[in-house]
Structure formats: structure tokens, C-alpha cells
Design a protein around this motif. Structure first.
Motif, PDB file in Angstrom:
ATOM      1  N   TYR A 118       0.028 -13.596  -6.726  1.00 50.72           N
ATOM      2  CA  TYR A 118       0.230 -13.910  -8.162  1.00 50.72           C
ATOM      3  C   TYR A 118       1.332 -14.749  -8.581  1.00 50.72           C
ATOM      4  O   TYR A 118       1.130 -15.866  -9.024  1.00 50.72           O
ATOM      5  CB  TYR A 118       0.087 -12.786  -9.028  1.00 50.72           C
ATOM      6  CG  TYR A 118       0.166 -13.146 -10.517  1.00 50.72           C
ATOM      7  CD1 TYR A 118      -0.894 -13.142 -11.207  1.00 50.72           C
ATOM      8  CD2 TYR A 118       1.398 -13.093 -11.255  1.00 50.72           C
ATOM      9  CE1 TYR A 118      -0.958 -13.548 -12.463  1.00 50.72           C
ATOM     10  CE2 TYR A 118       1.547 -13.230 -12.429  1.00 50.72           C
ATOM     11  CZ  TYR A 118       0.349 -13.502 -13.286  1.00 50.72           C
ATOM     12  OH  TYR A 118       0.255 -13.707 -14.654  1.00 50.72           O
ATOM     13  N   LEU A 119       2.384 -14.540  -7.933  1.00 50.00           N
ATOM     14  CA  LEU A 119       3.622 -15.332  -8.171  1.00 50.00           C
ATOM     15  C   LEU A 119       3.464 -16.740  -7.318  1.00 50.00           C
ATOM     16  O   LEU A 119       4.011 -17.593  -7.985  1.00 50.00           O
ATOM     17  CB  LEU A 119       5.005 -14.571  -7.777  1.00 50.00           C
ATOM     18  CG  LEU A 119       5.174 -13.334  -8.366  1.00 50.00           C
ATOM     19  CD1 LEU A 119       6.375 -12.641  -7.800  1.00 50.00           C
ATOM     20  CD2 LEU A 119       5.778 -13.760  -9.852  1.00 50.00           C
ATOM     21  N   ASP A 131      10.986 -13.020  -0.472  1.00 52.17           N
ATOM     22  CA  ASP A 131      10.491 -12.358  -1.614  1.00 52.17           C
ATOM     23  C   ASP A 131       9.968 -13.131  -2.701  1.00 52.17           C
ATOM     24  O   ASP A 131      10.744 -14.282  -2.973  1.00 52.17           O
ATOM     25  CB  ASP A 131      11.555 -11.563  -2.006  1.00 52.17           C
ATOM     26  CG  ASP A 131      11.754 -10.095  -1.269  1.00 52.17           C
ATOM     27  OD1 ASP A 131      11.471  -9.077  -1.731  1.00 52.17           O
ATOM     28  OD2 ASP A 131      12.255 -10.299  -0.105  1.00 52.17           O
ATOM     29  N   PRO A 132       8.690 -13.190  -3.123  1.00 49.16           N
ATOM     30  CA  PRO A 132       8.297 -14.227  -3.910  1.00 49.16           C
ATOM     31  C   PRO A 132       8.811 -14.329  -5.125  1.00 49.16           C
ATOM     32  O   PRO A 132       8.700 -15.513  -5.954  1.00 49.16           O
ATOM     33  CB  PRO A 132       6.728 -13.411  -4.051  1.00 49.16           C
ATOM     34  CG  PRO A 132       6.807 -12.022  -4.050  1.00 49.16           C
ATOM     35  CD  PRO A 132       8.046 -11.736  -2.744  1.00 49.16           C
ATOM     36  N   TRP A 133       9.691 -13.511  -5.899  1.00 50.22           N
ATOM     37  CA  TRP A 133      10.572 -13.763  -7.083  1.00 50.22           C
ATOM     38  C   TRP A 133      11.587 -14.681  -6.858  1.00 50.22           C
ATOM     39  O   TRP A 133      12.153 -15.210  -7.798  1.00 50.22           O
ATOM     40  CB  TRP A 133      10.957 -12.513  -7.683  1.00 50.22           C
ATOM     41  CG  TRP A 133      11.811 -11.798  -6.824  1.00 50.22           C
ATOM     42  CD1 TRP A 133      11.579 -10.750  -5.910  1.00 50.22           C
ATOM     43  CD2 TRP A 133      13.446 -11.935  -6.983  1.00 50.22           C
ATOM     44  NE1 TRP A 133      12.782 -10.258  -5.450  1.00 50.22           N
ATOM     45  CE2 TRP A 133      13.966 -11.143  -6.109  1.00 50.22           C
ATOM     46  CE3 TRP A 133      14.178 -12.873  -7.724  1.00 50.22           C
ATOM     47  CZ2 TRP A 133      15.266 -10.807  -5.803  1.00 50.22           C
ATOM     48  CZ3 TRP A 133      15.469 -12.724  -7.330  1.00 50.22           C
ATOM     49  CH2 TRP A 133      16.158 -11.740  -6.318  1.00 50.22           C
ATOM     50  N   LEU A 142      22.296  -5.920   0.520  1.00 47.84           N
ATOM     51  CA  LEU A 142      21.001  -5.902   0.219  1.00 47.84           C
ATOM     52  C   LEU A 142      20.479  -7.682   0.547  1.00 47.84           C
ATOM     53  O   LEU A 142      20.963  -8.357   0.014  1.00 47.84           O
ATOM     54  CB  LEU A 142      20.739  -5.787  -1.395  1.00 47.84           C
ATOM     55  CG  LEU A 142      21.158  -4.457  -1.962  1.00 47.84           C
ATOM     56  CD1 LEU A 142      20.761  -4.279  -3.279  1.00 47.84           C
ATOM     57  CD2 LEU A 142      20.533  -3.513  -1.043  1.00 47.84           C
ATOM     58  N   ARG A 143      19.461  -7.583   1.398  1.00 48.83           N
ATOM     59  CA  ARG A 143      18.763  -8.690   1.705  1.00 48.83           C
ATOM     60  C   ARG A 143      18.502  -9.616   0.798  1.00 48.83           C
ATOM     61  O   ARG A 143      18.814 -10.909   0.743  1.00 48.83           O
ATOM     62  CB  ARG A 143      17.770  -8.589   2.620  1.00 48.83           C
ATOM     63  CG  ARG A 143      17.053  -9.727   3.360  1.00 48.83           C
ATOM     64  CD  ARG A 143      15.765  -9.499   4.249  1.00 48.83           C
ATOM     65  NE  ARG A 143      15.173 -10.485   4.744  1.00 48.83           N
ATOM     66  CZ  ARG A 143      14.374 -11.243   4.191  1.00 48.83           C
ATOM     67  NH1 ARG A 143      13.935 -11.157   3.062  1.00 48.83           N
ATOM     68  NH2 ARG A 143      13.994 -12.389   5.128  1.00 48.83           N
ATOM     69  N   ILE A 144      17.695  -9.122  -0.420  1.00 47.39           N
ATOM     70  CA  ILE A 144      17.499 -10.081  -1.178  1.00 47.39           C
ATOM     71  C   ILE A 144      18.481 -10.814  -2.108  1.00 47.39           C
ATOM     72  O   ILE A 144      18.339 -11.926  -2.569  1.00 47.39           O
ATOM     73  CB  ILE A 144      16.447  -9.267  -2.597  1.00 47.39           C
ATOM     74  CG1 ILE A 144      17.097  -8.026  -2.940  1.00 47.39           C
ATOM     75  CG2 ILE A 144      15.277  -8.781  -1.849  1.00 47.39           C
ATOM     76  CD1 ILE A 144      16.316  -7.359  -3.886  1.00 47.39           C
ATOM     77  N   ARG A 167       6.759 -18.163   3.796  1.00 48.12           N
ATOM     78  CA  ARG A 167       5.921 -17.169   3.469  1.00 48.12           C
ATOM     79  C   ARG A 167       6.407 -16.050   2.674  1.00 48.12           C
ATOM     80  O   ARG A 167       7.266 -15.858   2.966  1.00 48.12           O
ATOM     81  CB  ARG A 167       5.474 -16.646   4.798  1.00 48.12           C
ATOM     82  CG  ARG A 167       4.128 -15.469   4.612  1.00 48.12           C
ATOM     83  CD  ARG A 167       3.803 -15.008   6.144  1.00 48.12           C
ATOM     84  NE  ARG A 167       4.667 -14.008   6.450  1.00 48.12           N
ATOM     85  CZ  ARG A 167       4.629 -12.564   5.918  1.00 48.12           C
ATOM     86  NH1 ARG A 167       3.710 -12.329   5.147  1.00 48.12           N
ATOM     87  NH2 ARG A 167       5.472 -11.948   6.702  1.00 48.12           N
ATOM     88  N   LEU A 168       5.706 -16.189   1.547  1.00 50.42           N
ATOM     89  CA  LEU A 168       6.006 -15.258   0.186  1.00 50.42           C
ATOM     90  C   LEU A 168       5.585 -13.780   0.473  1.00 50.42           C
ATOM     91  O   LEU A 168       4.435 -13.537   0.459  1.00 50.42           O
ATOM     92  CB  LEU A 168       5.547 -15.856  -1.087  1.00 50.42           C
ATOM     93  CG  LEU A 168       6.330 -17.215  -1.412  1.00 50.42           C
ATOM     94  CD1 LEU A 168       5.776 -17.528  -2.555  1.00 50.42           C
ATOM     95  CD2 LEU A 168       7.717 -17.124  -1.226  1.00 50.42           C
ATOM     96  N   ALA A 169       6.598 -12.845   0.301  1.00 52.38           N
ATOM     97  CA  ALA A 169       5.998 -11.515   0.637  1.00 52.38           C
ATOM     98  C   ALA A 169       7.099 -10.401   0.087  1.00 52.38           C
ATOM     99  O   ALA A 169       8.257 -11.009   0.423  1.00 52.38           O
ATOM    100  CB  ALA A 169       5.223 -11.228   1.784  1.00 52.38           C
TER     101      ALA A 169
END
Length: 729
Positions: free
Chosen positions: A517-518, A587-589, A658-660, A387-389
Motif C-alpha cells: 500500500y505504501l 521499511d516502507p514508511w 534500532l535499525r529503523i 525493496r520495501l518491507a
């Protein structure tokens, strides 16, 4: 020592006549000039970056989206509300409006008002500030831009600072990842080379390239949108590929010395062979990264630019600075060595471990191929539930003030309080006020809405703002569903023929818009990158089967990496091992960046391995021998290179708060590990053994139309001669 100009050494003579050979000779002969030039460039760029500063910006908005339309309406009709605010969150076992707490809060508010860049401070105890105080009066927040409020904490009063400005400051704080990755790379290269000098050269060139790239990126941040984590991504990729590229060149240089070449001649041959492969590899990564520009989002352009700058500069350093340093090191490259670890370059196609391993795989190709595919399939299973968010402050480590503020607000006001939806309404016509009242009443009764603030109308009476607080967390799927329901069902039904046009905006809605969008653009990026890589490999290997196989195997590697990050960071498996503070979406990126980078790096290993196999096939016309000898010749250096990348990327999992960056680092580390082991060492030799001579099939008409591009200078004429012999046999 024989010179590479000796006609008896045709490969060396051919190397000296190539463009990279001439570049190597020039850099070697003018090594002091090259070194001084690099030093001056680093100093100048560092000074420029220090003077200009940076303008890193986590702007993930999507132009023309409903959330951006809401933001534009607010900007034009509510100019006083522009600008981000921070929340100084307060929590106490006793009511905040008790005399002791009220006195402490009063001192805090008075100290904040005179600070620079603070236009207003709203106390939770001020008249009309009821929404800043929870129902039990034990949690509240001061609305202000500030980062020093924690010094007002006292026994019984917990203070934490949150909000968009604070999250940007916290996310820009560096971790210890880079140093951990470098130390791990030192250990790997000491084991691979056994020489301190040989180990230090790849790290030196990578650090110079990354340092120069960092300064350039800081300057570029004034012209393009670079997220706060952009420099970390640049450093991660720059160190990984920079050390790897220099590693290949240093390995070939040491091999030249072992062949009793002079240092100058060994430098020329190293750049003409390994340097050419490195140049091709870097170009492949850049081509893959160019796919990010088709996304059409400014922050993705910034990430792509940051990574391309890193790859480009470490590549230039490997092709210019490294030959100059060879001129200073000369024969002393192995002089400082660790006793018992010095690795002497020599023949790599004998009866060594990797040739025996390849022959073992080739004797049981079906069993090995099925086993490798099973491993990849199992790892990729979680991918189908991705799931992308955009993650929020609730995913920050518990030690950060942003996470503490998020948790306090969720406990005192509800899980959706930190991610309100901003409904911006354009009012036109005589029925607009009545339509606004109906909208406000309807929003309060929508399932999934915890509370709704009264409408705020601007001075011109032509716009209004309603703040909607979801009942669920900002990053949760129900909140994204609520945004879609408000836009698609609730608002159109209430505002029809009323003169009210309403847009759902706010940071949470903007994140949902960008994520959608991504997600839609991901297949297009994958398709474009795969197509470009396919065409490039057709030209290089003059085969149709190998490019198809390479694309399929690279997709399997990336799928396995996607599956692992979903299992760890979305499902919460092994969260204690990998330091995942709280399960959440991806994260979607990240899938976009991961795909372009991993596909480029996988193609690097594919090219290094298959180019050697093609040489052996051209020389012998025997596919089985070509596969075994090609793997034996490249496995050691590919394994060392992959180990370095795994260490550098993996360091961001354990060394960065940082999680990302942890998600991104783990994904890249898993992809490289799987690609260099399961794929390159098992699946590739098994499949190539099963396909036999069909690996090298290219229709004659396509061969005549396809340009020639060889990785090694001698590869073209060897290929033509070997393929002709194979056809005659």
C-alpha cells in the motif's frame, strides 16, 4: 548607538513596522514575562505527560486489507486468542527434556503463572505442546507475556525473550543518539561563532521546543496512533531544525550588533529578516509533512503529527523565546568566547573563499554541472533495486534479547518460524468441513511452506484457524510472494463452492499488505509535495525556471540518499562502518518520511540561497554577479547549518540500537550533506550561470495573477525596480 527607528535607516524602520518586528519588540520588552511563560508551559506539559503516560503502539495494519479481515474474523470468532504473546526461547546443548533442564524449565513456568497480565503459560514440555520443541529437542519456547525470564538462565541453558510485546518494549528504549548529536552541534557552533553564549542559545531554544513537544506527543498518543519510534523521530527532527532556525536568527542578531545597532534594534531586525526566512522555512517543512496525511494510515498520521509538533514548537521558540533571551544577553552574547575562534560578522560579498569558489564554478559551468550530476547519479544507482518491507527482529543488534530469540527459533525450527501466516477461515454450509480439510491438505504441499498446523475450529463450528510456517524469513521476498500465491491461486482453487472463505493474516501478511500500500502511495505523495512546493516558489521568486530547477535538484538529492541507504542496509555495503547488523529490506514508511522531511529542508536552503541571489539580481540586473554574491553571502551559514543537521541525524546511526532509526538517520544525513555541498555549492551556481537571465523569467500575464510573497521585507520593491532596469538594459 543608532536606533532602528532612524529615518536614515529605511531597512531598519521597515523592519520595525512588520508583524515579526512588532513581535520581536514585544518579546524583548517583556522578556521576563515570556521566559516565565515558557517555563510554566514546559512544567505544565511535563506534569500532564507524567500523569497521562503514553500509549505508543506499533500498529501498522491496513484497514480493509486481507490481513485485517483475518484479524477481524479471529476477534469475533476466537476471542480467547486475542492479545499478543511473548516467547521465552530456550536453547541447550543437551535435550530440554533431560532431568536437569526439565527441572529448570518447570521452575521458570511456575514463576511466570502468578504474574500480572499473564493469562496462560504453555511449557514446551507439557503434553500436546510438541510444536514448541524442535526435532532435536535442544530448542524450545514458553508462550507467555513476560520480560524477566532471563534470570532463569543457567550454565548450559540459554534464555532469550522475543515476541511482539517484548519488541515494543525494546524498541521504546532510548539510545545515546540525542546527546551525541547535541555535543557535535556544540562543536560546530563553537567553530562557527567562537562564542559560548552564541553557541548555547540555539541549543537552549531547540531543547525547550523539543521538550515541550515530547510532552504533547505523549498526551497525543492517547488520541492517535504513535509508533514506539515516533518520539525518537520527533527528537531527531526537532533538534536538527530547531538548532538551525535559531542559528540563522542568532547570526543575524550578531550582524546587527556589528552594524552598531542597539540590542533591541538588532533583535527587531533579526526577526524581521532572518526570522521571516525561518518562518517561511518552517512553513515549507510543515507543508511537505502534510503530504503524509494523504497516505491514509493511522501510524503515518502519528508520525506526521509528531514531526509537525516538533517543527512548530521549535519554530515558535525561535520567534518568541530567542528574542526574549536576547534581551537578557544584550551585548554580552560574544563576551564568553574561545580565544582565536570568535567570528566577527562582516561583509560577506567581498573576495572571500566562497565568492572565489562561485566564480570558479561559473567559469566552467558545463564541466561542474556534469561532474555534480555524475556524483548524484552514481549515488542514486542502488535506488532502483530498493525493496520495501518491514524489517523484523532478525535485523536487531545481536546484543538485544529479541534478536537472540529470533536466531534461536530460526536455528531450531527454521527461518520462517518467527513469522507464521495465520489462515482464518469462515465456515458456512454443509460442505464447509470437507472444504477445510482439503484446504489444510493443500497448504502443506505449497512450495515455500515448511509446515502447517492442524486446523483449530471454534466452539460454534463456524470458523477455523490454520497456522502456516513459511520456509523463508518473514521479511524476505519469497515470503511476500508466498502470501500473494496463497491468496491469488491456492486458496481460491481449493475453497471454490465449498462454503469456506479464507483470509491470510498474521503479522507477516499484515506487513506485506502495508508495504504494498505504501509503495503505491509514494508517487502520489511525491507528486503532491512537489506541486505545492513549485507553486510556493513561483510566488516567492516570481519565476518559472527556478521552481522547476529547485524541484529537480531536490529530487536528485533525495535519490542519492535513497541509493546510499539501499547500498548500506539492503546490500550490506560498509555494514561494519555503519553498524548494520544484518542486510534486509527498507521499511516502507522510511522513503515517505525521508522525502517529505528532506524536501522541506532542501527548500529551506534553496530559499536562503536564492532569495539572496534574487536580491542581488534585482539590485544589479547582472545574473553572474547575483549568483556569485548570493553564494558568498549565504554559503557560510548554510554550511554551518548543514553540518549541524548532519551531526544530529548522523548521531542516530552510531548512537541508537534500532535499525529503523539508523536507516532514517543515515538517509537524512546523506541527503542534507549532498544537498548543501554537491547541489547548493556546485550544481546550483553552474546551472544558474548556464541559464543566465532566463532564471528570472515569468510571463507577464502570470506575473499579474501571482500574489507577492517576499522573504525579506524590502525584496518586493527591489525586485520590481531591478527587473525593470534589467529589461531596459
Amino acid at each position: 548607538m543608532p536606533s532602528t527607528q532612524n529615518p536614515a535607516d529605511p531597512n531598519a524602520a521597515r523592519s520595525a513596522s512588520t508583524g515579526l518586528g512588532r513581535l520581536a519588540a514585544w518579546c524583548y520588552d517583556h522578556r521576563r514575562r515570556v521566559l516565565v511563560g515558557w517555563i510554566l508551559a514546559v512544567v505544565a506539559i511535563a506534569a500532564l505527560a507524567q500523569w497521562a503516560g503514553s500509549r505508543l503502539d506499533n500498529n501498522f495494519s491496513l484497514a480493509s486489507s486481507p490481513s485485517q479481515q483475518a484479524q477481524d474474523l479471529l476477534a469475533s470468532r476466537f476471542p480467547a486468542q486475542q492479545g499478543d504473546s511473548a516467547d521465552v526461547v530456550l536453547r541447550s546443548p543437551s535435550p530440554l527434556d533431560s532431568p536437569a533442564n526439565a527441572a529448570a524449565i518447570g521452575r521458570l513456568v511456575r514463576s511466570l503463572r502468578p504474574l500480572a497480565h499473564v493469562s496462560s503459560v504453555q511449557s514446551p514440555l507439557a503434553p500436546g505442546a510438541g510444536r514448541q520443541l524442535s526435532r532435536d529437542h535442544r530448542t524450545g519456547f514458553v508462550v507467555v507475556v513476560i520480560d524477566t525470564a532471563d534470570r532463569f538462565a543457567r550454565p548450559g541453558l540459554q534464555v532469550a525473550v522475543g515476541g511482539a510485546p517484548v519488541e515494543q518494549v525494546v524498541s521504546a528504549a532510548p539510545g545515546s543518539s540525542e546527546m551525541i548529536g547535541i555535543l557535535a552541534a556544540v562543536v560546530v557552533m563553537l567553530l562557527a561563532f567562537g562564542s559560548v553564549v552564541a553557541m548555547g542559545l540555539p541549543i537552549l531554544t531547540a531543547l525547550v521546543g523539543v521538550g515541550l513537544g515530547f510532552g504533547i506527543l505523549m498526551a497525543l498518543s492517547h488520541l492517535i496512533t504513535v509508533p514506539t519510534f515516533g518520539p525518537d523521530i520527533m527528537i531527531m527532527i526537532g533538534l536538527g531544525v530547531g538548532i538551525d532556525y535559531a542559528l540563522f536568527v542568532v547570526t543575524r542578531y550578531r550582524q546587527g550588533l556589528a552594524e552598531r545597532r542597539s540590542p533591541r534594534d538588532a533583535t527587531i531586525v533579526a526577526l524581521s529578516t532572518a526570522g521571516r526566512a525561518v518562518l517561511f522555512a518552517g512553513a515549507t517543512v510543515v507543508i511537505a509533512l502534510l503530504g503524509l496525511f494523504v497516505v491514509g494510515l493511522p501510524f503515518m498520521d502519528g508520525l506526521a503529527a509528531a514531526t509537525i509538533v516538533a517543527v512548530g514548537l521549535v519554530l515558535v521558540a525561535a520567534l518568541t523565546l530567542l528574542p526574549a533571551i536576547f534581551g537578557f544577553a544584550g551585548l554580552a552574547i560574544d563576551r564568553l568566547h574561545v580565544p582565536g575562534l570568535l567570528a566577527r560578522p562582516g561583509a560577506t560579498t567581498g573576495r572571500g573563499f566562497w565568492r572565489r569558489w562561485s566564480e570558479t564554478v561559473q567559469r566552467r559551468p558545463w564541466a561542474c554541472a556534469v561532474a555534480a550530476l555524475a556524483v548524484l547519479a552514481v549515488l542514486a544507482v542502488p535506488l532502483f533495486s530498493m525493496r520495501l518491507a518491514f524489517s523484523d527482529a532478525g535485523n536487531d543488534p545481536a546484543s538485544l534479547t529479541t534478536r537472540q530469540a529470533y536466531d534461536l527459533l530460526a536455528e531450531g525450527f527454521g527461518p520462517g518460524f518467527s513469522g507464521p501466516l495465520i489462515v482464518a477461515a469462515d465456515l458456512r454450509g454443509p460442505n464447509a468441513q470437507a472444504g477445510l480439510a482439503r484446504l489444510d491438505a493443500r497448504l502443506a504441499h505449497v512450495p515455500g511452506v515448511a509446515s502447517v498446523s492442524p486446523p483449530v475450529v471454534n466452539a460454534g463450528r463456524n470458523a477455523a484457524v490454520i497456522v502456516v510456517y513459511p520456509a523463508t524469513a518473514p521479511q524476505s521476498a519469497p515470503t511476500a510472494g508466498l502470501v500473494e500465491r496463497l491468496r491469488g491461486q491456492v486458496i481460491p482453487q481449493v475453497t471454490a463452492r465449498s462454503g469456506v472463505t479464507a483470509f491470510v493474516g498474521g503479522e507477516t501478511a499484515a506487513g506485506a499488505d502495508t508495504s504494498a500500500y505504501l509503495s503505491a502511495r509514494l508517487p502520489w505523495v511525491i507528486g503532491m509535495v512537489v506541486l505545492l512546493a513549485f507553486l510556493l516558489l513561483v510566488v516567492v521568486f516570481r519565476s518559472l525556471v527556478i521552481p522547476v530547477k529547485a524541484a529537480a535538484m531536490n529530487l536528485l538529492s533525495i535519490g542519492a540518499a535513497y541509493g546510499v541507504i539501499v547500498a548500506v542496509y539492503q546490500w550490506g555495503w560498509l555494514d561494519g562502518v555503519f553498524g548494520a547488523s544484518r542486510a534486509g529490506p527498507i521499511d516502507p514508511w522510511i522513503p515517505l518520511m525521508m522525502f517529505t522531511i528532506v524536501f522541506g529542508l532542501s527548500m529551506d536552503y534553496e530559499v536562503f540561497l536564492l532569495s539572496r541571489m534574487r536580491e542581488e539580481w534585482a539590485r544589479t540586473g547582472d545574473n553572474s554577479t547575483a549568483v556569485a554574491d548570493g553564494l558568498a553571502a549565504t554559503a557560510r551559514v548554510i554550511t554551518a547549518a548543514a553540518a549541524i543537521m548532519v551531526c544530529v541525524f548522523g548521531s542516530f546511526v552510531i548512537g541508537d540500537p534500532l535499525r529503523i532509526l539508523s536507516v532514517f538517520g543515515l538517509g537524512l544525513a546523506v541527503a542534507v550533506l549532498v544537498d548543501a555541498t554537491v547541489v547548493r555549492m556546485v550544481l546550483v551556481p553552474a546551472v544558474m550561470q548556464l541559464l543566465g537571465p532566463a532564471n528570472w523569467w515569468l510571463p507577464s500575464w502570470l506575473g499579474r495573477a501571482t500574489p507577492r510573497l517576499a522573504i525579506e521585507p524590502a525584496a518586493d520593491h527591489l525586485a520590481d525596480r531591478g527587473l525593470a532596469d534589467a529589461r531596459r538594459r
